[in-house]
Design a protein around this motif. Structure first.
Motif, PDB file in Angstrom:
ATOM      1  N   ASN A  61       0.774  -1.049  -0.034  1.00  0.00           N
ATOM      2  CA  ASN A  61       0.062  -0.122   0.099  1.00  0.00           C
ATOM      3  C   ASN A  61       0.860   1.181  -0.105  1.00  0.00           C
ATOM      4  O   ASN A  61       0.279   2.308  -0.385  1.00  0.00           O
ATOM      5  N   LYS A  62       2.231   1.310   0.194  1.00  0.00           N
ATOM      6  CA  LYS A  62       3.093   2.154   0.164  1.00  0.00           C
ATOM      7  C   LYS A  62       4.682   1.632   0.071  1.00  0.00           C
ATOM      8  O   LYS A  62       4.623   0.363   0.101  1.00  0.00           O
ATOM      9  N   PRO A  63       5.335   2.542  -0.445  1.00  0.00           N
ATOM     10  CA  PRO A  63       6.655   1.898  -1.015  1.00  0.00           C
ATOM     11  C   PRO A  63       7.491   1.258   0.257  1.00  0.00           C
ATOM     12  O   PRO A  63       7.573   2.003   1.248  1.00  0.00           O
ATOM     13  N   LEU A  64       7.891   0.446   0.325  1.00  0.00           N
ATOM     14  CA  LEU A  64       8.607  -0.309   1.246  1.00  0.00           C
ATOM     15  C   LEU A  64      10.230  -0.781   0.836  1.00  0.00           C
ATOM     16  O   LEU A  64      10.767  -1.379   1.895  1.00  0.00           O
ATOM     17  N   GLY A  65      10.408  -0.349  -0.217  1.00  0.00           N
ATOM     18  CA  GLY A  65      11.976  -0.949  -0.610  1.00  0.00           C
ATOM     19  C   GLY A  65      11.953  -2.289  -0.732  1.00  0.00           C
ATOM     20  O   GLY A  65      11.179  -3.109  -0.637  1.00  0.00           O
ATOM     21  N   THR A  66      13.271  -2.738  -1.371  1.00  0.00           N
ATOM     22  CA  THR A  66      13.282  -4.191  -1.654  1.00  0.00           C
ATOM     23  C   THR A  66      13.062  -4.928  -0.355  1.00  0.00           C
ATOM     24  O   THR A  66      12.616  -6.032  -0.486  1.00  0.00           O
ATOM     25  N   GLY A  67      13.671  -4.441   0.815  1.00  0.00           N
ATOM     26  CA  GLY A  67      13.909  -5.313   1.825  1.00  0.00           C
ATOM     27  C   GLY A  67      12.412  -5.424   2.462  1.00  0.00           C
ATOM     28  O   GLY A  67      11.900  -6.652   2.777  1.00  0.00           O
ATOM     29  N   GLY A  68      11.570  -4.253   2.391  1.00  0.00           N
ATOM     30  CA  GLY A  68      10.402  -4.470   3.004  1.00  0.00           C
ATOM     31  C   GLY A  68       9.333  -5.136   2.333  1.00  0.00           C
ATOM     32  O   GLY A  68       8.685  -5.786   2.734  1.00  0.00           O
ATOM     33  N   ALA A  69       9.479  -5.008   1.044  1.00  0.00           N
ATOM     34  CA  ALA A  69       8.596  -5.926   0.041  1.00  0.00           C
ATOM     35  C   ALA A  69       8.873  -7.385   0.122  1.00  0.00           C
ATOM     36  O   ALA A  69       7.834  -8.114   0.359  1.00  0.00           O
TER      37      ALA A  69
END
Length: 229
Positions: free
Chosen positions: A79-87
């Motif tokens: 729902n919001k940008p999470l970066g590669t790690g967060g994704a």
């Protein structure tokens, strides 16, 4: 085997040649780039692929749902940008095996899956797939010793060596120290620090590495991947 494909980027550097599409849907030799990746994973026997989506997620979902694959495909939409790690951290919720492969949705990398599985079975540690280039200035360079990655050299130095190919194998609990929905880069925020604390295995790719993130490589991919099919 399970895999996560990071396919949520906006592809701003590719907008001049691929408009109104998420980057993984860019046409390569008559098929979306993502289709080429999915069919390759299908060929090598992956049973479950999680697509980590963001920008124009509905276009990717519509395409995948209109086609048939022998493997299960799940979607995780941020729902919001999470970066590669967060994704990756969020997509891991949908995984069930003890390890998972991570792929970039804009990169084609040829490597030996059997060798990688054997390495995982032996070491049970994260694995990074590297690719050899004569000039690593665009990507930075890996320091590799006795089959393990031991450090990273920053971008801008035009030396030969192995680059991070953007493909990893990680255990399911690998990112548990990060909060769910926390925005971070697995490369800059996680690997850069964890490399001094735990082992990271190294697997050498075969001859092909294609990153379609910039127009010149997008056009190069047309010829390389057409010849492979």
């Amino acid at each position: 085997m399970e895999a996560i494909i990071l396919a949520g980027g906006r592809g701003t550097r590719l907008k001049s040649v691929v408009a109104d599409l998420p980057k993984p849907m860019a046409d390569i030799a008559g098929s979306p780039f993502l289709e080429i990746l999915l069919r390759r994973l299908e060929k090598f026997g992956y049973s479950h692929v999680i697509l980590s989506l963001g920008y124009m997620a509905e276009k990717i979902i519509s395409y995948v749902e209109a086609n048939q694959y022998s493997m299960k495909i799940s979607f995780e939409v941020e729902n919001k940008p999470l970066g590669t790690g967060g994704a990756i951290r969020r997509a891991l919720i949908k995984c069930n095996e003890d390890h998972v492969y991570i792929f970039n949705g804009d990169t084609f990398l040829d490597f030996d899956v059997n060798d990688t599985e054997n390495f995982w079975d032996k070491e049970k540690c994260p694995v990074m797939v590297g690719h050899y280039l004569e000039d690593t200035s665009r990507y930075g360079r890996l320091i590799v010793e006795d089959g393990f990655v031991t450090g990273f050299i920053e971008k801008g130095k035009p030396n030969p060596g192995f680059i991070n190919g953007g493909c990893y194998v990680i255990p399911l609990n690998y990112l548990d120290k990060w909060n769910l929905d926390e925005n971070f880069s697995i490369e800059n925020d996680h690997f850069a620090h964890s490399i001094n604390q735990e082992k990271m295995g190294f697997i050498k790719s075969k001859s092909i590495f294609v990153d379609i993130g910039v127009p010149e490589d997008y056009f190069r991919a047309q010829k390389i991947l057409r010849e492979m099919r």
